[in-house]
Write a protein that holds these residues in place. Sequence first.
Motif, PDB file in Angstrom:
ATOM      1  N   THR A  31      33.615   8.032  57.213  1.00 61.87           N
ATOM      2  CA  THR A  31      35.055   7.920  57.435  1.00 61.87           C
ATOM      3  C   THR A  31      35.639   9.292  57.673  1.00 61.87           C
ATOM      4  O   THR A  31      35.351  10.238  56.939  1.00 61.87           O
ATOM      5  N   ILE A  32      36.452   9.386  58.723  1.00 60.01           N
ATOM      6  CA  ILE A  32      37.209  10.599  59.002  1.00 60.01           C
ATOM      7  C   ILE A  32      38.664  10.287  58.703  1.00 60.01           C
ATOM      8  O   ILE A  32      39.208   9.307  59.209  1.00 60.01           O
ATOM      9  N   THR A  33      39.286  11.107  57.868  1.00 59.66           N
ATOM     10  CA  THR A  33      40.698  10.934  57.560  1.00 59.66           C
ATOM     11  C   THR A  33      41.496  12.021  58.255  1.00 59.66           C
ATOM     12  O   THR A  33      41.183  13.198  58.135  1.00 59.66           O
ATOM     13  N   ASP A  34      42.506  11.607  59.018  1.00 57.97           N
ATOM     14  CA  ASP A  34      43.435  12.544  59.649  1.00 57.97           C
ATOM     15  C   ASP A  34      44.773  12.441  58.942  1.00 57.97           C
ATOM     16  O   ASP A  34      45.225  11.349  58.586  1.00 57.97           O
ATOM     17  N   TRP A  35      45.418  13.583  58.741  1.00 57.92           N
ATOM     18  CA  TRP A  35      46.734  13.631  58.113  1.00 57.92           C
ATOM     19  C   TRP A  35      47.779  13.958  59.167  1.00 57.92           C
ATOM     20  O   TRP A  35      47.602  14.880  59.959  1.00 57.92           O
ATOM     21  N   HIS A  36      48.852  13.193  59.176  1.00 58.70           N
ATOM     22  CA  HIS A  36      49.940  13.352  60.138  1.00 58.70           C
ATOM     23  C   HIS A  36      51.228  13.673  59.382  1.00 58.70           C
ATOM     24  O   HIS A  36      51.527  13.029  58.367  1.00 58.70           O
TER      25      HIS A  36
ATOM     26  N   LEU B  86      51.074  11.175  56.286  1.00 59.44           N
ATOM     27  CA  LEU B  86      50.501   9.844  56.466  1.00 59.44           C
ATOM     28  C   LEU B  86      49.017  10.006  56.800  1.00 59.44           C
ATOM     29  O   LEU B  86      48.665  10.781  57.709  1.00 59.44           O
ATOM     30  N   ALA B  87      48.155   9.307  56.083  1.00 55.01           N
ATOM     31  CA  ALA B  87      46.706   9.379  56.307  1.00 55.01           C
ATOM     32  C   ALA B  87      46.248   8.194  57.140  1.00 55.01           C
ATOM     33  O   ALA B  87      46.586   7.052  56.846  1.00 55.01           O
ATOM     34  N   THR B  88      45.497   8.481  58.206  1.00 57.05           N
ATOM     35  CA  THR B  88      44.849   7.423  58.976  1.00 57.05           C
ATOM     36  C   THR B  88      43.344   7.651  58.895  1.00 57.05           C
ATOM     37  O   THR B  88      42.880   8.784  58.772  1.00 57.05           O
ATOM     38  N   ASN B  89      42.591   6.565  58.946  1.00 58.41           N
ATOM     39  CA  ASN B  89      41.137   6.641  58.830  1.00 58.41           C
ATOM     40  C   ASN B  89      40.457   6.120  60.078  1.00 58.41           C
ATOM     41  O   ASN B  89      40.929   5.168  60.705  1.00 58.41           O
ATOM     42  N   GLU B  90      39.348   6.757  60.419  1.00 59.78           N
ATOM     43  CA  GLU B  90      38.486   6.285  61.501  1.00 59.78           C
ATOM     44  C   GLU B  90      37.087   6.150  60.921  1.00 59.78           C
ATOM     45  O   GLU B  90      36.563   7.095  60.312  1.00 59.78           O
ATOM     46  N   ASN B  91      36.488   4.982  61.085  1.00 57.74           N
ATOM     47  CA  ASN B  91      35.145   4.738  60.570  1.00 57.74           C
ATOM     48  C   ASN B  91      34.151   4.744  61.727  1.00 57.74           C
ATOM     49  O   ASN B  91      34.454   4.246  62.810  1.00 57.74           O
ATOM     50  N   TYR B  92      32.975   5.305  61.485  1.00 56.15           N
ATOM     51  CA  TYR B  92      31.924   5.315  62.487  1.00 56.15           C
ATOM     52  C   TYR B  92      30.570   5.334  61.800  1.00 56.15           C
ATOM     53  O   TYR B  92      30.456   5.685  60.620  1.00 56.15           O
ATOM     54  N   MET B  93      29.547   4.937  62.538  1.00 66.50           N
ATOM     55  CA  MET B  93      28.190   4.959  62.006  1.00 66.50           C
ATOM     56  C   MET B  93      27.503   6.228  62.491  1.00 66.50           C
ATOM     57  O   MET B  93      27.496   6.513  63.690  1.00 66.50           O
TER      58      MET B  93
END
Length: 140
Positions: free
Chosen positions: A46-51, A31-38
């Motif tokens: 965007t950082i994508t983490d895989w679980h 499952l991929a989750t994304n975190e967005n930051y400036m």
Amino acid sequence: MINKVFLIGNLGKDPELKRFDNGGVIARFPLATNENYMDKNGEWQTITDWHNIVLRGKTAERAEKYLHKGNTIFVEGKIRTRKWQDANGNDHYTTEIIGLSYKSIGNRRDNDEASLPKDSSKQDNTSENNDENPVDDLPF
């Protein structure tokens, strides 16, 4: 002490089901989750983490039937790290999310029948202005 995880993300591939001699069954999928930051230059990153998600029993069987690569889902579960050894006796560790439940979320067009009511003519999960965004029924 509490070990509780809530994730909303997209399936990286279809769930793979494994059946055991004792009648047990598990489903596994990333499952991929994304975190967005400036960043410091003012550009969005965007950082994508895989679980690694693991479901058991009837939940696993439903996942195999209704979940597919790209579906957006909400997973509730707990984190588990397990140790295993390879053929050479080297220790390895795997961190997984043991999913206790899941729910397909998002646009009706993007999800399959698992997220729709049994008789969609009797219920409408869209907002009053009749756009195609479903009503948010998540617990947070």
